[in-house]
Write a protein that holds these residues in place. Structure first.
Motif, PDB file in Angstrom:
ATOM      1  N   ARG B 206      13.480   2.396  12.068  1.00 36.34           N
ATOM      2  CA  ARG B 206      11.880   2.358  11.538  1.00 36.34           C
ATOM      3  C   ARG B 206      10.975   3.103  12.349  1.00 36.34           C
ATOM      4  O   ARG B 206       9.528   3.090  12.179  1.00 36.34           O
ATOM      5  CB  ARG B 206      11.560   0.729  11.281  1.00 36.34           C
ATOM      6  CG  ARG B 206      12.413  -0.094  10.179  1.00 36.34           C
ATOM      7  CD  ARG B 206      11.256  -1.641  10.239  1.00 36.34           C
ATOM      8  NE  ARG B 206      10.631  -1.091   9.667  1.00 36.34           N
ATOM      9  CZ  ARG B 206       9.912  -0.931   8.552  1.00 36.34           C
ATOM     10  NH1 ARG B 206      10.660  -0.712   6.715  1.00 36.34           N
ATOM     11  NH2 ARG B 206       8.716  -0.824   7.705  1.00 36.34           N
ATOM     12  N   VAL B 207      11.667   2.483  13.368  1.00 35.31           N
ATOM     13  CA  VAL B 207       9.940   3.186  14.243  1.00 35.31           C
ATOM     14  C   VAL B 207      10.477   4.236  14.894  1.00 35.31           C
ATOM     15  O   VAL B 207       8.864   5.155  15.950  1.00 35.31           O
ATOM     16  CB  VAL B 207       9.931   2.143  16.264  1.00 35.31           C
ATOM     17  CG1 VAL B 207       9.729   0.663  15.239  1.00 35.31           C
ATOM     18  CG2 VAL B 207      11.364   2.444  17.150  1.00 35.31           C
ATOM     19  N   SER B 208      11.635   5.411  15.698  1.00 37.01           N
ATOM     20  CA  SER B 208      11.579   6.008  16.525  1.00 37.01           C
ATOM     21  C   SER B 208      11.528   7.469  15.728  1.00 37.01           C
ATOM     22  O   SER B 208      11.402   7.927  14.991  1.00 37.01           O
ATOM     23  CB  SER B 208      13.191   6.268  16.194  1.00 37.01           C
ATOM     24  OG  SER B 208      14.086   6.152  15.520  1.00 37.01           O
ATOM     25  N   ALA B 209      10.784   8.309  16.122  1.00 42.42           N
ATOM     26  CA  ALA B 209      10.465   9.841  15.353  1.00 42.42           C
ATOM     27  C   ALA B 209      11.820  10.352  15.647  1.00 42.42           C
ATOM     28  O   ALA B 209      12.119  11.618  13.949  1.00 42.42           O
ATOM     29  CB  ALA B 209      10.098  10.638  16.920  1.00 42.42           C
ATOM     30  N   PHE B 210      12.857  10.187  16.028  1.00 39.97           N
ATOM     31  CA  PHE B 210      14.165  11.158  15.863  1.00 39.97           C
ATOM     32  C   PHE B 210      15.003  10.594  14.317  1.00 39.97           C
ATOM     33  O   PHE B 210      15.120  11.300  13.524  1.00 39.97           O
ATOM     34  CB  PHE B 210      15.521  10.276  17.248  1.00 39.97           C
ATOM     35  CG  PHE B 210      16.825  10.671  16.749  1.00 39.97           C
ATOM     36  CD1 PHE B 210      17.045  11.662  17.512  1.00 39.97           C
ATOM     37  CD2 PHE B 210      17.519   9.979  15.945  1.00 39.97           C
ATOM     38  CE1 PHE B 210      18.177  12.230  16.887  1.00 39.97           C
ATOM     39  CE2 PHE B 210      18.846  10.169  15.631  1.00 39.97           C
ATOM     40  CZ  PHE B 210      19.418  11.065  16.285  1.00 39.97           C
ATOM     41  N   ARG B 212      12.749   9.629  11.682  1.00 41.14           N
ATOM     42  CA  ARG B 212      12.035  10.828  10.975  1.00 41.14           C
ATOM     43  C   ARG B 212      13.152  12.306  10.918  1.00 41.14           C
ATOM     44  O   ARG B 212      13.151  12.721   9.405  1.00 41.14           O
ATOM     45  CB  ARG B 212      10.791  11.210  10.636  1.00 41.14           C
ATOM     46  CG  ARG B 212       9.815  10.231  11.006  1.00 41.14           C
ATOM     47  CD  ARG B 212       9.993   8.821  10.324  1.00 41.14           C
ATOM     48  NE  ARG B 212       9.116   7.769  10.012  1.00 41.14           N
ATOM     49  CZ  ARG B 212       7.784   8.061   9.910  1.00 41.14           C
ATOM     50  NH1 ARG B 212       7.303   9.144  10.109  1.00 41.14           N
ATOM     51  NH2 ARG B 212       6.779   6.898  10.033  1.00 41.14           N
ATOM     52  N   HIS B 213      13.302  12.602  11.887  1.00 38.81           N
ATOM     53  CA  HIS B 213      14.377  14.370  11.754  1.00 38.81           C
ATOM     54  C   HIS B 213      15.607  13.500  11.249  1.00 38.81           C
ATOM     55  O   HIS B 213      15.852  14.806  10.489  1.00 38.81           O
ATOM     56  CB  HIS B 213      14.102  14.281  13.312  1.00 38.81           C
ATOM     57  CG  HIS B 213      13.312  14.929  14.473  1.00 38.81           C
ATOM     58  ND1 HIS B 213      12.862  14.985  16.056  1.00 38.81           N
ATOM     59  CD2 HIS B 213      11.871  15.138  13.402  1.00 38.81           C
ATOM     60  CE1 HIS B 213      11.910  15.407  15.669  1.00 38.81           C
ATOM     61  NE2 HIS B 213      10.975  15.776  14.653  1.00 38.81           N
ATOM     62  N   TYR B 215      16.009  11.541   8.951  1.00 41.50           N
ATOM     63  CA  TYR B 215      16.121  12.081   7.145  1.00 41.50           C
ATOM     64  C   TYR B 215      15.624  12.855   6.442  1.00 41.50           C
ATOM     65  O   TYR B 215      16.078  13.195   6.109  1.00 41.50           O
ATOM     66  CB  TYR B 215      15.530  10.632   7.419  1.00 41.50           C
ATOM     67  CG  TYR B 215      15.314   9.292   7.119  1.00 41.50           C
ATOM     68  CD1 TYR B 215      16.072   8.505   6.066  1.00 41.50           C
ATOM     69  CD2 TYR B 215      15.268   8.415   7.452  1.00 41.50           C
ATOM     70  CE1 TYR B 215      16.538   7.008   5.895  1.00 41.50           C
ATOM     71  CE2 TYR B 215      15.645   7.138   8.127  1.00 41.50           C
ATOM     72  CZ  TYR B 215      15.894   7.063   6.577  1.00 41.50           C
ATOM     73  OH  TYR B 215      17.013   5.348   6.504  1.00 41.50           O
TER      74      TYR B 215
END
Ligand SMILES: Nc1ncnc2c1ncn2[C@@H]1O[C@H](COP(=O)(O)OP(=O)(O)OP(=O)(O)O)[C@@H](O)[C@H]1O
Ligand SMILES: [Mg+2]
Lengths: 514, 338
Positions: B206-210, B212-213, B215
């Motif tokens: 939910r929270v990590s920038a990782f 997003r990468h 997905y």
């Protein structure tokens, strides 16, 4: 005589969006009918209803006076309706010939696939639209413009009575467009009804007999395109007068930002049809917008890919200097970190995750700036995304909506906005306004002008001559992977560019401007 | 006016449908749970299925597959697959047993080494798919064989039994604690480990920038790369996480069975994939959630339990499980596209 196609009171709604509302549309045999409107006006939706892609809608359709209700595209094709989709629908792994004859492969007497005949006929079809594409090449390797030529050939081969062309030329350069127009005129003379959708205003007056404007899903007006000026047409589309398309390029440029010296790429495994840089030199100053012109296959995209570090492996010679320091582009991450952004030409295949949200797609390149220690501050990314959407005047419902539900032009804005959020010094743009409507184009041009005024350098590859001449300070013409000419747009026009791109001296003065 | 009302109604309808699909596996779990209550055998009027003991058993039985399935979710989210997890579990179970019993290692060093082995093993598989470009199906199919082979070699081909005590050839009693129950003897520790892993994964995604990468890579790898996502790094990290969690599951396995055998965990990868799929994560990548996977794993656990409670023939059990997987996949096809 009954009209070839009569659509009456067509309605289509997507969630909260009314894509078409009470639309009446008539197409006669032997007529080229242009359909105009801003991004999201409902042009593709209306035509997908006619082509059987959309089966749930309100209203009725009659072909030659007989009411029809198609259960799918195959059904519509059987009734003689073919459509060239805006978002290309080819199978990347199959060859050009296989794609053209997909689903109706030619057979030999023993019922095996007759490859030889398919390739021969494919070649003839392609020749008709004037391209020497090898029908055996896999479609996945082709440039967007070449893929467009393949879909055009495919649609023509269907021998349809009604041919719908949804932005068939958005990645074609003027000489290819001219050839297509010849084909269109031929078809028209043989009685085919053609719907022609395009955001390039100069094309409409040349090819269309009639034009209809959609705005927010409703018909606004219908007119003879030869009788109205472009400005009047644009006003009908946008609903208000658009002052100027192009902001006058300011010649107020700064220091040299990018210098490319005799750049060559010798690919380790050369791919047919790919035109890697073969000795290109150019410079971009900060605050300067430099255009890249050239025909299909001149190597515009390949140059940008080489600069962004995503060209296939090989030996690179020559030098690339960014603000005087030599750089070796190894990949997007490293190049982005140096302040160079890239907007690829094929937004669906290379730009977006279509089923992810607008938000996620907008911020993906600039994530580290929203939060600390790898944790994202949602408020920050939201704010950034909202601000970018405002700045680009993105037309959308909610930031959570899937980006794939946006109209083509608005999808393009998302890819564009993503790069702007990385705050680049230099932007490499490959057909940044492909499929973008006139109003939005003007906004993107205005934005580019603004960014340039703030010192951004832009290298812009485009197949649209009016765009190159209108937006750029200078245009470099590529041919066969080399830079063959450079013009200042202050003292040369579209004809000079075209002549240089084609490699002969004669002028083409019939190429009209906006 | 009507226009506005229309709008509200449609959006509501859309979001109800969307919510239903988003939490498809949760609703599936509830349905299976209710069915389990209805079909549960009774003893002296009490419903056996909902007895505290039985429920604890259900979650305990789920914990190993659950931990693996969380890692599998990560891999599937990037559009990959990891067939090696069952074998890595076996390798980790063997490793725990051999280190503590035969080599007389302490609790902490053994666990750390075993976890590190899983992590490195996974990372290497990640390197093979991300840098060499071999499909993960093939890489991890090979990884499966290699991990099994290593487990056989390490254990000498035999299961290594674990006895607890302070003497030589005995594992430290602290290790046995991992298999105990806590909270008044109600909640098995493996379940707590599973819960911690799952919650950590949910929060992380939910929270990590990782995430997003991650997905983005699964959604459109080419676009992700051009956007500056470190695709190679993301892939390696994801396979490393999956390997790490598989070896954690192996440790849990060893303590629950008091042994480490090179044949432990055979076929677990398939159960884990089933849990992920039932949980609504798309095998094509880019779409799905750990919460769904947890629900999927629990659903399978409840199903196993109720079938066993009713003494259903184990072959029939397989049939029913198969049908549930197909039903879950079919439901996903109905998912609204917007
Ligand atoms: N599958 C879909 N789901 C939800 N909304 C959609 C979908 N397809 C289109 N829309 C919406 O319907 C409206 C009309 O879209 P359409 O694609 O017809 O526009 P267009 O005139 O072809 O635009 P463009 O010039 O950008 O191609 C837009 O607001 C778009 O967001
Ligand atoms: Mg469209």
């Amino acid at each position: 005589m009954a009209d070839l196609v009569r659509m009456a009171a067509i309605g289509k709604r997507y969630g909260g969006v009314q894509a078409c509302h009470e639309v009446d549309f008539v197409l006669g045999a032997g007529e080229v009918h242009a359909l105009l409107g801003e991004n999201g006006a409902g042009k593709s939706t209306l035509m997908k209803i006619l082509s059987g892609d959309i089966t749930e809608y309100a209203g009725s359709i009659a072909i030659n006076g007989t009411p029809v209700r198609f259960s799918g595209p195959t059904d519509a094709q059987a009734a003689g309706i073919a459509m060239i989709h805006q978002e290309l629908d080819l199978v990347p792994g199959l060859s050009v010939a296989d794609n053209i004859f997909l689903g109706r492969e030619l057979r030999t007497t023993v019922r095996t696939v007759d490859r030889r005949r398919m390739e021969r006929e494919a070649r003839e079809l392609l020749d008709r639209s004037g391209v020497g594409l090898d029908p055996r090449r896999p479609v996945g390797e082709l440039r967007v413009g070449e893929q467009q030529l393949v879909t055009i050939a495919k649609a023509i081969s269907l021998d349809a009575r009604v041919l719908i062309m949804d932005e068939p030329t958005s990645a074609l350069t003027s000489s290819e467009v001219e050839r297509l127009f010849d084909v269109i005129r031929e078809l028209r003379n043989s009685g085919v009804g053609i719907v022609y959708i395009s955001h390039r205003m100069e094309e409409i007056a040349k090819v269309a007999d009639r034009a209809t404007v959609l705005r927010n899903g409703k018909i606004v007006t219908s007119f003879d395109p030869r009788k109205l000026s472009t400005a009047e047409v644009v006003e009908a589309m946008v609903g208000r007068p658009v002052q100027t398309m192009f902001t006058t390029p300011d010649s107020d440029t700064g220091d040299e930002l990018l210098r490319v010296e005799n750049l060559k790429l010798k690919a380790r495994r050369p791919r047919p049809g790919r035109r890697d840089p073969d000795g290109i030199s150019l410079t971009v100053r900060s605050g300067e917008i430099v255009g890249l012109a050239g025909l299909l296959g001149a190597g515009r995209t390949e140059l940008l890919e080489t600069l962004y570090g995503v060209a296939p492996g090989g030996i690179r010679t020559g030098r690339i200097l960014l603000q005087g320091r030599p750089i070796r582009p190894r990949g997007p991450r490293q190049v982005l970190a140096q302040g160079i952004g890239f907007v690829p030409e094929d937004r669906r295949a290379s730009g977006l995750v279509l089923f992810h949200s607008i938000l996620a797609n907008t911020v993906v390149s600039s994530l580290p700036s929203y939060g600390r220690l790898g944790v994202i501050a949602r408020r920050m990314e939201r704010t950034a995304s909202v601000r970018m959407a405002d700045r680009l005047r993105l037309k959308f419902g909610r930031l959570q909506d899937e980006v794939g539900t946006l109209s083509g032009g608005n999808q393009q804005k998302v890819v564009f906005g993503r790069m702007l959020l990385t705050e680049p010094k230099l932007l490499l743009l490959d057909e940044p306004t492909r499929g973008v409507d006139v109003g939005a184009k003007a906004e993107i041009y205005r934005l580019l002008g603004e960014l340039a005024a703030q010192g951004l350098g832009v290298l812009l590859a485009s197949s649209e001559l009016p765009e190159l001449v209108g937006v750029c300070d200078r245009v470099v013409v590529l041919r066969d992977g080399r830079d063959v000419a450079s013009f200042s747009t202050a003292d040369s026009g579209e004809g000079d560019l075209l002549a240089a791109a084609m490699g002969h001296g004669e002028m083409f003065d019939e190429v009209g401007g906006v | 006016m009507t226009d506005v009302q229309d709008k509200v109604v449609t959006t509501d309808k859309m979001s109800v449908a969307a919510t239903l699909f988003r939490f498809q596996s949760v609703f599936g779990l509830i349905a299976v749970f209710v069915a389990a209550i209805i079909f549960s055998p009774r003893k002296n009027g009490a419903i056996l299925f909902v007895s505290a003991d039985n429920l604890a058993n259900v979650v305990r039985a789920v914990s190993e597959i659950g931990i693996i399935a969380v890692g599998m979710t990560f891999v599937i989210l990037i559009g990959g697959i990891d067939l090696s997890v069952g074998a890595v579990l076996g390798l980790a179970a063997v490793g725990s047993a051999v280190l503590m019993v035969e080599n007389d290692w302490g609790f902490l060093p053994s666990v750390v080494l075993v976890l590190a082995i899983g992590l490195v093993f996974g990372a290497l598989q990640g390197v093979a798919t991300a840098m060499i470009g071999i499909q993960s199906f093939i890489v991890t199919l090979a990884g499966l064989q290699i991990a099994r082979g290593l487990a056989r070699i390490w254990s000498g081909g035999q299961g290594v039994a674990i006895a607890y005590g302070d003497g030589p050839k005995e594992a430290p009693t602290s290790f046995a604690l991992l298999g105990e129950r806590t909270f008044g003897g109600l909640v098995p520790i493996p379940v707590i480990i599973f819960a911690v892993v799952a919650i950590a994964a949910v929060v992380f995604l939910r929270v990590s920038a990782f995430s997003r990468h991650l997905y983005a890579v699964g959604g459109n790898e080419k676009a992700a790369r051009l956007s500056g996502v470190p695709v190679v790094r993301v892939k390696i990290a994801v396979f490393a996480i999956c390997g790490l969690l598989a070896s954690l599951a192996g440790i849990v396995h060893a303590v629950q069975l008091n042994q480490g055998s090179p044949n432990d965990g055979i076929g677990y990868e398939l159960d884990a994939i089933a849990a992920v799929v039932i949980g609504g994560t798309s095998l094509a990548g880019g779409r799905g959630s750990v919460a769904g996977t947890v629900a999927g794993a629990l659903l399978l656990g409840v199903l196993n339990n109720i079938l066993a409670l009713n003494n259903i023939d184990s072959n029939i059990q397989l049939l029913i499980k198969g049908l549930v997987i197909v039903a879950a996949a079919a439901l996903q096809r109905l998912r609204p596209t917007s």
